[in-house]
Design a protein around this motif. Structure first.
Motif, short mmCIF file in Angstrom:
data_model
loop_
_atom_site.label_atom_id
_atom_site.label_comp_id
_atom_site.label_asym_id
_atom_site.label_seq_id
_atom_site.Cartn_x
_atom_site.Cartn_y
_atom_site.Cartn_z
N MET A 1 -55.64 109.00 -26.48
CA MET A 1 -56.14 108.13 -28.36
C MET A 1 -54.97 106.87 -27.54
O MET A 1 -54.06 106.93 -26.58
N PRO A 2 -55.97 105.50 -27.99
CA PRO A 2 -55.35 104.24 -27.55
C PRO A 2 -53.73 104.58 -28.82
O PRO A 2 -53.93 104.74 -29.80
N ASP A 3 -52.84 103.52 -27.82
CA ASP A 3 -51.32 103.45 -28.47
C ASP A 3 -51.13 101.91 -29.22
O ASP A 3 -51.66 101.04 -28.59
N LEU A 4 -50.81 102.05 -30.12
CA LEU A 4 -50.59 100.89 -30.72
C LEU A 4 -49.66 100.11 -30.02
O LEU A 4 -49.49 98.80 -30.29
N ALA A 5 -48.59 100.54 -28.56
CA ALA A 5 -47.88 100.53 -28.41
C ALA A 5 -48.56 99.21 -27.12
O ALA A 5 -47.86 98.44 -26.31
N ASP A 6 -49.55 99.60 -27.15
CA ASP A 6 -49.66 98.56 -26.39
C ASP A 6 -50.62 97.42 -26.47
O ASP A 6 -50.71 96.18 -25.61
N VAL A 7 -50.12 96.58 -27.81
CA VAL A 7 -50.85 96.05 -28.61
C VAL A 7 -49.36 95.02 -28.16
O VAL A 7 -48.33 94.77 -28.69
N LYS A 8 -49.91 93.87 -27.05
CA LYS A 8 -49.05 92.65 -27.57
C LYS A 8 -49.60 92.24 -28.06
O LYS A 8 -50.58 90.66 -28.57
N GLY A 9 -48.69 91.04 -28.89
CA GLY A 9 -48.78 90.18 -29.95
C GLY A 9 -48.98 90.41 -31.51
O GLY A 9 -48.96 91.53 -32.07
N GLN A 10 -49.87 90.20 -31.42
CA GLN A 10 -50.93 90.00 -33.08
C GLN A 10 -49.89 90.42 -34.31
O GLN A 10 -50.26 91.84 -35.33
N GLY A 46 -54.37 106.94 -34.66
CA GLY A 46 -52.53 106.84 -33.61
C GLY A 46 -51.72 107.43 -34.80
O GLY A 46 -50.56 107.30 -34.57
N ILE A 47 -52.08 106.38 -35.89
CA ILE A 47 -50.53 105.50 -36.81
C ILE A 47 -50.98 106.48 -38.02
O ILE A 47 -49.76 106.12 -38.37
N LEU A 48 -51.96 107.16 -38.22
CA LEU A 48 -52.74 107.62 -39.52
C LEU A 48 -51.33 109.08 -39.57
O LEU A 48 -51.35 109.51 -37.90
N PRO A 49 -50.94 110.15 -40.48
CA PRO A 49 -50.80 111.40 -40.14
C PRO A 49 -52.04 111.75 -39.37
O PRO A 49 -52.79 111.89 -39.66
#
Length: 100
Positions: A1-10, A46-49
């Motif tokens: 599952m894609p991870d929010l840590a991959d997002v830079k900026g925004q 990925g960030i939802l419970p």
């Protein structure tokens, strides 16, 4: 599952995503192509419970009525990514009437 840590900026968009996830709110991203809308949306599950048993059962029931239920997706939250040319009516379910 894609991870929010991959997002830079925004930072503002990430914050909106986190607030929506924490509060159970809906989101609608819009903007110019290539600004990261789809990338952020793909990371929301990925960030939802984790789903409760009732939520997973309800999700499976809806999936079985539409595209068909795949048991490998049990308990996995889905998201929708409409095509960029989708009309407003198509995205929000146009043609429905509100009755009290």
């Amino acid at each position: 599952m894609p991870d929010l840590a991959d997002v830079k900026g925004q930072l503002e968009a990430r914050r909106a995503l986190e607030v929506a996830a924490a509060g159970g709110h809906s989101l609608l991203f819009f903007g110019a192509p290539g600004t990261g809308k789809s990338m952020l949306a793909q990371r929301l599950p990925g960030i939802l419970p984790p789903m409760t048993e009732d939520e997973a059962l309800a999700s499976a029931a809806v999936q079985s009525l539409t595209a068909g239920f795949d048991v490998t997706g049990w308990g996995r939250r889905a998201y929708r990514s409409p095509h960029h040319s989708s009309s407003v009516a198509a995205v929000i379910g146009g043609g429905c009437e509100f009755h009290q």
